[in-house]
Design a protein around this motif. Structure first.
Motif, short mmCIF file in Angstrom:
data_model
loop_
_atom_site.label_atom_id
_atom_site.label_comp_id
_atom_site.label_asym_id
_atom_site.label_seq_id
_atom_site.Cartn_x
_atom_site.Cartn_y
_atom_site.Cartn_z
N GLU A 277 73.89 12.18 -38.91
CA GLU A 277 74.20 13.58 -38.64
C GLU A 277 75.69 13.74 -38.35
OE1 GLU A 277 72.43 11.85 -34.76
OE2 GLU A 277 72.27 11.56 -36.92
N ASN A 300 70.71 20.32 -43.97
CA ASN A 300 70.76 19.06 -43.22
C ASN A 300 70.73 19.30 -41.72
OD1 ASN A 300 73.30 20.23 -43.48
ND2 ASN A 300 74.38 18.28 -43.31
N GLY A 301 70.29 20.49 -41.34
CA GLY A 301 70.05 20.83 -39.95
C GLY A 301 69.10 21.99 -39.88
N ALA A 306 69.93 18.48 -35.91
CA ALA A 306 70.61 17.95 -37.09
C ALA A 306 69.89 16.69 -37.56
CB ALA A 306 72.06 17.63 -36.77
N TYR A 307 69.96 16.47 -38.87
CA TYR A 307 69.29 15.31 -39.45
C TYR A 307 70.29 14.51 -40.28
CZ TYR A 307 65.22 17.95 -38.03
OH TYR A 307 64.31 18.64 -37.28
N ARG A 321 65.23 10.74 -41.23
CA ARG A 321 65.13 10.48 -39.80
C ARG A 321 64.28 9.24 -39.60
NH1 ARG A 321 60.97 14.32 -36.73
NH2 ARG A 321 60.51 12.33 -35.74
N SER A 332 66.49 12.69 -34.07
CA SER A 332 67.00 13.22 -35.32
C SER A 332 68.00 12.23 -35.89
CB SER A 332 67.69 14.57 -35.09
OG SER A 332 68.81 14.42 -34.26
N GLY A 333 67.89 11.99 -37.19
CA GLY A 333 68.86 11.11 -37.80
C GLY A 333 68.96 9.80 -37.06
#
Length: 404
Positions: A277, A300-301, A306-307, A321, A332-333
């Motif tokens: 992220e 991407n979020g 956020a990822y 993730r 996340s991520g």
């Protein structure tokens, strides 16, 4: 793979051509053999709002990367985590921390002004002096800093006092926080105290503009301002114009670049890459279409969540993730990191061909093999796959509902 350098500027560069140029400079078309310190310097820092992403950023970019190398830089104080670009935490070399932090002070001043209502009657110079004395006695937590300042200004807003200290002083997060395999609460001291040498005067931004172009170009004035969180950079670009070449994007926006910087053909292969992220390649331009297709903007979020990003053929094509996609692991991520038996879930944003899925899976396995130091058993799986505690479980499944 050969990289062409084009001496004659074309009339316009497509998003794909711009993407290939930036990915080459970001070390994302092929992994580089440079050191971790060399990469951090070349990239003008790594986004480090969370502690683990810098390690994943370098894994995606460096051949044979070992997280211990970056951890060693932090422990030896050759690299530090400090608020700089866009008023967010970045990991910089010690030399860059001492020069970039003064350069972006204007942005910190703007941030501080938004908290002025909570600082009525507070003298900024005195606040800075008191906060510096407190954090240089020993590293302090944000709460300890607020409490020390509240003792002087009990009527002020505690959050505003803490923000003021962070805006007025170049504070670094000291180790062990941020060191791979270790943990620690946020503790702050000044960069000068941590490194044992003073910051210089505010530098002219010219050298930073040239470094930005070397890592993110070709780029517009607005692109550089978005990356740095600075304003009024047009005059700097105009001053540098005789040393630069110019292009246009498809919308006619003027782009600046270094004459000898690599600009690969737009059909140059771009292998899949897993990015954490807030990777700067995703945030380093005002116009992000060179890596984020317009139809996937914001994907991407999701809200404040956020990822990680998966690049396929050089563009955002999926998010990822740790976990099996069911929500059992809420990280996340890269925020939570891979557990001893965790799956990694990839959510394609569109259709991925079988070959692309296989390439994405292979890259995920390489990442987990490096970052987990685990076994090499791999599952290519859908949502119904089990988890192998001794291997890698790569799943393709939906874990974010973006709506229709």
């Amino acid at each position: 793979m050969s990289v062409k350098k084009n001496p004659v500027a074309p009339a316009a560069l497509s998003p794909r051509a711009l993407g290939r140029a930036t990915l080459e400079r970001q070390l994302l078309l092929r992994r580089a053999t440079m050191s971790a310190k060399g990469a951090v310097e070349h990239l003008v820092g790594l986004q480090a709002q969370n502690t683990k992403p810098p390690y994943y950023q370098l894994f995606a970019r460096l051949d044979g990367f070992d997280p211990a190398e970056l951890a060693g830089l932090m422990e030896s104080r050759e690299a530090v985590r400090i608020v700089t670009l866009r008023s967010t935490i970045h990991l910089h070399t010690a030399a860059d921390a001492l020069t970039l932090r003064p350069l972006v002070q204007a942005a910190r001043d703007r941030e501080l002004r938004t908290f002025r209502k909570g600082l009525v009657g507070v003298d900024p110079d005195r606040l800075g002096a008191i906060a510096r004395k407190v954090v240089e006695e020993r590293p302090r937590t944000p709460r300890e800093i607020r409490e020390a300042l509240l003792a002087e200004w009990p009527e002020a807003d505690p959050q505003s006092l803490g923000v003021a200290a962070r805006c007025l002083l170049p504070l670094v997060q000291v180790t062990p926080r941020g060191v791979w395999g270790r943990s620690g609460e946020v503790a702050l001291t000044t960069v000068e105290h941590w490194l044992g040498r003073p910051s210089g005067p505010v530098p002219a931004p010219d050298a930073t503009v040239l470094r930005y172009l070397g890592a993110f170009g070709p780029a517009s004035v607005r692109d550089m301002q978005a990356w740095a969180g600075l304003t009024r950079m047009r005059e700097v670009f105009e001053r540098l114009r005789p040393r630069l070449i110019t292009f246009r994007d498809e919308n006619g926006v003027e782009l600046f670049d270094l004459p000898d910087a690599p600009r690969p053909d737009e059909d140059t292969p771009a292998p899949p890459r897993f990015l954490p992220e807030f990777d700067n390649v995703l945030l380093g331009h005002a116009d992000r279409s060179r890596v984020i297709p317009p139809r996937y903007r914001g994907r991407n979020g999701n809200g404040n969540q956020a990822y990680g990003t998966v690049l396929v053929d050089g563009f955002l094509a999926a998010i990822w993730r740790f976990g099996d996609g069911s929500g059992a692991r809420s990280g996340s991520g890269t925020r939570s990191g891979p557990g001893p038996a965790a799956a990694l879930t990839v959510q394609p944003l569109g259709r991925l061909s079988p070959a692309a899925r296989d390439a994405v899976t292979d890259e995920a396995v390489r990442m987990l093999s490096t970052m987990r130091r685990a076994g090499t058993n791999t599952k290519r799986a859908g949502t119904d796959a089990g988890t192998d505690a001794n291997g890698h479980d790569i799943r393709f499944a939906t874990f974010v509902d973006f709506g229709p």
